[in-house]
Design a protein around this motif. Structure first.
Motif, PDB file in Angstrom:
ATOM      1  N   LYS A 102       0.975  -1.216  -0.046  1.00  0.00           N
ATOM      2  CA  LYS A 102      -0.065   0.111  -0.143  1.00  0.00           C
ATOM      3  C   LYS A 102       0.679   1.075   0.004  1.00  0.00           C
ATOM      4  O   LYS A 102       2.181   0.955   0.086  1.00  0.00           O
ATOM      5  CB  LYS A 102      -0.893   0.027   1.188  1.00  0.00           C
ATOM      6  CG  LYS A 102      -0.352  -0.153   2.358  1.00  0.00           C
ATOM      7  CD  LYS A 102      -1.412  -0.219   3.752  1.00  0.00           C
ATOM      8  CE  LYS A 102      -0.647  -0.140   5.077  1.00  0.00           C
ATOM      9  NZ  LYS A 102      -1.880  -0.247   6.059  1.00  0.00           N
ATOM     10  N   GLU A 125      -6.438   4.173  -3.393  1.00  0.00           N
ATOM     11  CA  GLU A 125      -5.367   2.861  -3.410  1.00  0.00           C
ATOM     12  C   GLU A 125      -6.156   1.953  -4.283  1.00  0.00           C
ATOM     13  O   GLU A 125      -5.811   1.146  -4.929  1.00  0.00           O
ATOM     14  CB  GLU A 125      -5.228   2.373  -2.044  1.00  0.00           C
ATOM     15  CG  GLU A 125      -3.804   3.149  -1.042  1.00  0.00           C
ATOM     16  CD  GLU A 125      -3.964   2.836   0.106  1.00  0.00           C
ATOM     17  OE1 GLU A 125      -2.616   2.687   0.501  1.00  0.00           O
ATOM     18  OE2 GLU A 125      -4.527   1.899   0.824  1.00  0.00           O
ATOM     19  N   ARG A 149      -4.989  -0.045  -7.406  1.00  0.00           N
ATOM     20  CA  ARG A 149      -5.029  -1.452  -7.745  1.00  0.00           C
ATOM     21  C   ARG A 149      -5.691  -1.708  -9.036  1.00  0.00           C
ATOM     22  O   ARG A 149      -5.158  -2.872  -9.753  1.00  0.00           O
ATOM     23  CB  ARG A 149      -5.744  -1.922  -6.080  1.00  0.00           C
ATOM     24  CG  ARG A 149      -4.847  -2.351  -5.111  1.00  0.00           C
ATOM     25  CD  ARG A 149      -5.559  -3.023  -3.979  1.00  0.00           C
ATOM     26  NE  ARG A 149      -4.511  -3.156  -3.081  1.00  0.00           N
ATOM     27  CZ  ARG A 149      -4.583  -2.249  -2.214  1.00  0.00           C
ATOM     28  NH1 ARG A 149      -5.129  -1.237  -2.053  1.00  0.00           N
ATOM     29  NH2 ARG A 149      -3.673  -2.489  -1.119  1.00  0.00           N
ATOM     30  N   SER A 178      -2.945  -6.597  -5.582  1.00  0.00           N
ATOM     31  CA  SER A 178      -4.329  -6.667  -5.379  1.00  0.00           C
ATOM     32  C   SER A 178      -4.056  -7.230  -4.040  1.00  0.00           C
ATOM     33  O   SER A 178      -3.221  -7.901  -3.596  1.00  0.00           O
ATOM     34  CB  SER A 178      -5.075  -7.432  -6.145  1.00  0.00           C
ATOM     35  OG  SER A 178      -4.308  -8.821  -6.323  1.00  0.00           O
TER      36      SER A 178
END
Length: 103
Positions: free
Chosen positions: A23, A54, A58, A65
């Motif tokens: 992240k 975020e 992704r 993921s």
């Protein structure tokens, strides 16, 4: 990589530079936004926008993921580790010992 869908944001390549453990690095995001790291966790509006950012990253493949385990644990508090403080003290003590021995 393409430009993010939200106007005014840096390109995806810039976000790729601050990925930490799957992240965006909260420290680097806070620096970029101009707020404290605690604000990212405590302010519901900031938390919601960061989560949306975020998720968009992704979808575009910039961030990895989420695993099934991470999806299941989303929004739940982490398990308390009663030995964490002790391990941190031990690590500091060992670091000081090594420093004394090597100098």
């Amino acid at each position: 990589m393409s430009r993010p869908s939200m106007p005014g944001l840096p390109p995806d390549e810039d976000f790729a530079q601050i990925i930490f453990q799957g992240k965006l690095s909260r420290v680097e995001v806070a620096k970029g936004v101009g707020c404290g790291k605690s604000a990212l966790n405590q302010n519901p509006a900031l938390r919601k926008r960061l989560k949306a950012l975020e998720e968009g990253l992704r979808e575009r493949g910039v961030l990895p993921s989420l695993t099934e385990k991470a999806k299941a644990q989303a929004g739940q508090p982490g398990e308390y580790d009663h030995k964490a403080a002790r391990r941190a003290l031990d690590a500091k003590r060992i670091h000081c010992w090594n420093k004394k021995i090597l100098n």
